[in-house]
Design an enzyme around this catalytic site. Structure first.
Site, short mmCIF file in Angstrom:
data_model
loop_
_atom_site.label_atom_id
_atom_site.label_comp_id
_atom_site.label_asym_id
_atom_site.label_seq_id
_atom_site.Cartn_x
_atom_site.Cartn_y
_atom_site.Cartn_z
N GLU A 20 -2.30 -6.89 7.38
CA GLU A 20 -0.99 -6.88 8.03
C GLU A 20 -1.02 -7.77 9.27
OE1 GLU A 20 2.06 -6.96 8.13
OE2 GLU A 20 2.65 -4.87 7.73
N HIS A 28 0.82 -1.21 0.00
CA HIS A 28 0.00 0.00 0.00
C HIS A 28 0.86 1.27 0.00
CE1 HIS A 28 0.96 0.94 4.19
NE2 HIS A 28 0.84 -0.36 4.44
#
Length: 240
Positions: free
Chosen positions: A106, A31
């Site tokens: 994550e 990202h």
């Protein structure tokens, strides 16, 4: 880009050729930058949006990927910083479908989430000790994952997606700690993978025989305008 290899095939920059029918080509993108990345604040699975630099990085990687073969679909972590990056990429690549997948999140960092990195040891010594432990089965207090749990989740997710898309090219937008485990699966005897920078591009080939090959690792040549966070925070060893 580091010169590593997996299964005797070198990592290279040839990701634009047509995808043969016997493997899935998975383009893995971290990202874009967040305000928390910039101040070394631990995100984990807390939902932090992109900052303006991150949005510019997402546009730049989207422009890059739009000049390569069109993906069948884009998968993304459901956390904002990844899903917004994915939507920007999709808009550049011709309205490709974006599918949110919580397995692409994550690593959960438990009680360390929301702390500034250099304050972790003092703020929560028990969780910090677990985070720094060389025991890869050590979970972090507060619901945090161990390295082994992250490895199983990340590699299983990539396997699952790849087996659905043999003969196709797909994009996955995810996170630094997650991507580092993919490297460890593909190159178990390789050197350190280095920093996984915001909107870096890595390309994996996975086949039905469970063979993983890295064709490109951590490329950020598209970041000519916005640049990248020099610390690589969140995509370095501190991402877990």
């Amino acid at each position: 880009m580091d010169d590593f290899s997996s299964d005797d095939e070198s990592i290279n920059n040839n990701s634009s050729s047509p995808t043969p029918s016997d493997y899935a080509e998975i383009v893995v993108v971290r990202h874009g930058e967040t305000a928390w990345n910039a101040i070394s604040k631990v995100q984990g699975q807390l939902d932090v949006e992109l900052n303006e630099t991150g949005r510019q990085q997402a546009a730049e990687v989207g422009d890059r990927l739009s000049r390569e073969p069109k993906p069948s679909v884009i998968y993304t972590s459901d956390l904002q910083r990844a899903s917004e990056t994915a939507q920007i990429i999709a808009s550049k690549c011709g309205r490709v479908e974006v599918v949110k997948d919580a397995d692409l999140r994550e690593r959960h960092l438990g009680d360390l989430q929301g702390l500034v990195y250099h304050e972790m040891a003092k703020a929560n010594p028990k969780a910090y000790k677990a985070f720094m432990s060389k025991n890869e089965e050590m979970e972090i207090p507060g619901g945090g994952e161990s390295i082994v749990q992250l490895f199983v989740r990340s590699t299983s997710a990539l396997d699952r997606i790849a087996m659905k898309h043999i003969g196709e090219r797909v994009i996955i937008v995810t996170h630094g700690g997650f991507i580092r485990q993919l490297y460890n699966r593909a190159c178990p005897n390789g050197g350190p993978c280095g920093k996984v920078l915001n909107t870096s591009v890595s390309v994996f080939h996975l086949d039905a025989d469970d063979k993983w090959i890295i064709k490109m690792w951590g490329d950020v040549s598209h970041l000519s305008q916005s640049g990248f966070l020099q610390s690589g925070f969140g995509g370095d060893k501190n991402s877990g």
